[in-house]
Motif scaffolding. Sequence first.
Motif, short mmCIF file in Angstrom:
data_model
loop_
_atom_site.label_atom_id
_atom_site.label_comp_id
_atom_site.label_asym_id
_atom_site.label_seq_id
_atom_site.Cartn_x
_atom_site.Cartn_y
_atom_site.Cartn_z
N ILE A 1 45.57 48.28 37.07
CA ILE A 1 45.00 48.15 35.73
C ILE A 1 44.55 49.56 35.34
N ALA A 2 44.66 49.86 34.05
CA ALA A 2 44.38 51.22 33.62
C ALA A 2 43.77 51.23 32.23
N ILE A 3 42.98 52.28 31.95
CA ILE A 3 42.38 52.47 30.64
C ILE A 3 42.40 53.96 30.31
N GLY A 4 42.74 54.27 29.07
CA GLY A 4 42.72 55.64 28.59
C GLY A 4 42.09 55.68 27.21
N VAL A 5 41.48 56.80 26.87
CA VAL A 5 40.79 56.95 25.59
C VAL A 5 41.31 58.19 24.88
N ASN A 6 41.61 58.03 23.59
CA ASN A 6 42.02 59.15 22.73
C ASN A 6 43.18 59.96 23.31
N ASN A 7 44.19 59.25 23.84
CA ASN A 7 45.39 59.89 24.37
C ASN A 7 45.08 60.79 25.56
N GLY A 8 43.98 60.47 26.27
CA GLY A 8 43.59 61.25 27.44
C GLY A 8 44.15 60.67 28.72
N VAL A 9 43.66 61.15 29.82
CA VAL A 9 44.08 60.71 31.15
C VAL A 9 43.70 59.24 31.35
N PHE A 10 44.63 58.46 31.92
CA PHE A 10 44.34 57.07 32.26
C PHE A 10 43.62 57.01 33.60
N ASP A 11 42.53 56.27 33.65
CA ASP A 11 41.88 55.93 34.91
C ASP A 11 42.53 54.63 35.38
N THR A 12 42.84 54.53 36.67
CA THR A 12 43.51 53.35 37.20
C THR A 12 42.81 52.81 38.42
N VAL A 13 42.99 51.51 38.64
CA VAL A 13 42.49 50.82 39.82
C VAL A 13 43.59 49.87 40.28
N LEU A 14 43.82 49.80 41.59
CA LEU A 14 44.83 48.92 42.15
C LEU A 14 44.49 47.46 41.88
N HIS A 15 45.46 46.72 41.35
CA HIS A 15 45.35 45.26 41.20
C HIS A 15 46.76 44.71 41.19
N SER A 16 47.22 44.24 42.35
CA SER A 16 48.62 43.84 42.48
C SER A 16 48.82 42.33 42.50
N THR A 17 47.79 41.57 42.15
CA THR A 17 47.95 40.12 42.05
C THR A 17 47.95 39.73 40.58
N ASP A 18 48.40 38.52 40.31
CA ASP A 18 48.47 38.07 38.92
C ASP A 18 47.08 37.93 38.30
N ILE A 19 47.05 38.03 36.98
CA ILE A 19 45.84 37.73 36.22
C ILE A 19 45.88 36.23 35.92
N THR A 20 44.73 35.59 35.87
CA THR A 20 44.68 34.14 35.73
C THR A 20 45.00 33.62 34.34
N ALA A 21 45.36 34.48 33.37
CA ALA A 21 45.67 34.01 32.02
C ALA A 21 46.70 32.89 32.09
N GLY A 22 46.45 31.84 31.33
CA GLY A 22 47.33 30.70 31.34
C GLY A 22 46.79 29.55 32.16
N VAL A 23 45.90 29.83 33.12
CA VAL A 23 45.30 28.75 33.89
C VAL A 23 43.82 28.57 33.56
N VAL A 24 43.29 29.45 32.76
CA VAL A 24 41.89 29.33 32.34
C VAL A 24 41.83 28.25 31.27
N VAL A 25 41.03 27.23 31.53
CA VAL A 25 40.95 26.07 30.64
C VAL A 25 39.69 26.15 29.78
N ASP A 26 39.81 25.84 28.51
CA ASP A 26 38.68 25.73 27.60
C ASP A 26 37.91 27.03 27.38
N VAL A 27 38.56 28.15 27.57
CA VAL A 27 37.95 29.44 27.28
C VAL A 27 38.89 30.15 26.29
N PRO A 28 38.46 30.28 25.04
CA PRO A 28 39.35 30.86 24.04
C PRO A 28 39.50 32.37 24.20
#
Length: 127
Positions: free
Chosen positions: A79-106
């Motif tokens: 997962i990564a985040i960058g601001v104003n076209n700057g360097v991206f900070d990253t953290v390892l996350h190699s498993t799926d995100i739970t989107a699609g199985v979260v119930v009743d949370v918009p």
Amino acid sequence: MSACGWVWIDTSSATVQTFMGQWGAAGGRAFVIRTLSSRYSMSVTADGTTAVTVSAATFGLPPTGAWHFLAVYYDRTNIAIGVNNGVFDTVLHSTDITAGVVVDVPFELGRAFTNNQHLDGRMAGWG
């Protein structure tokens, strides 16, 4: 997954402010883009509860009263985040995100589902 857009915060980023996400109580979480610990950040979870967070440490403390362009991504390795076209900070996350199985949370813009982490500012051009 990727997203990018403009944000403007009116008050101190020491207050958690949510830009967008699907982030409820424990067990009802997928991802959230927000300020956290005085940094722009993105958190994801594989089990709906335990968060993995990347913060824009390279950018540093976001000043109030100015537009910033945020870009985030998850590529099944990091997962990564960058601001104003700057360097991206990253953290390892190699498993799926739970989107699609979260119930009743918009999917919400400008707030988190179960708390008062509302955005005190503006957003524009998200995609």
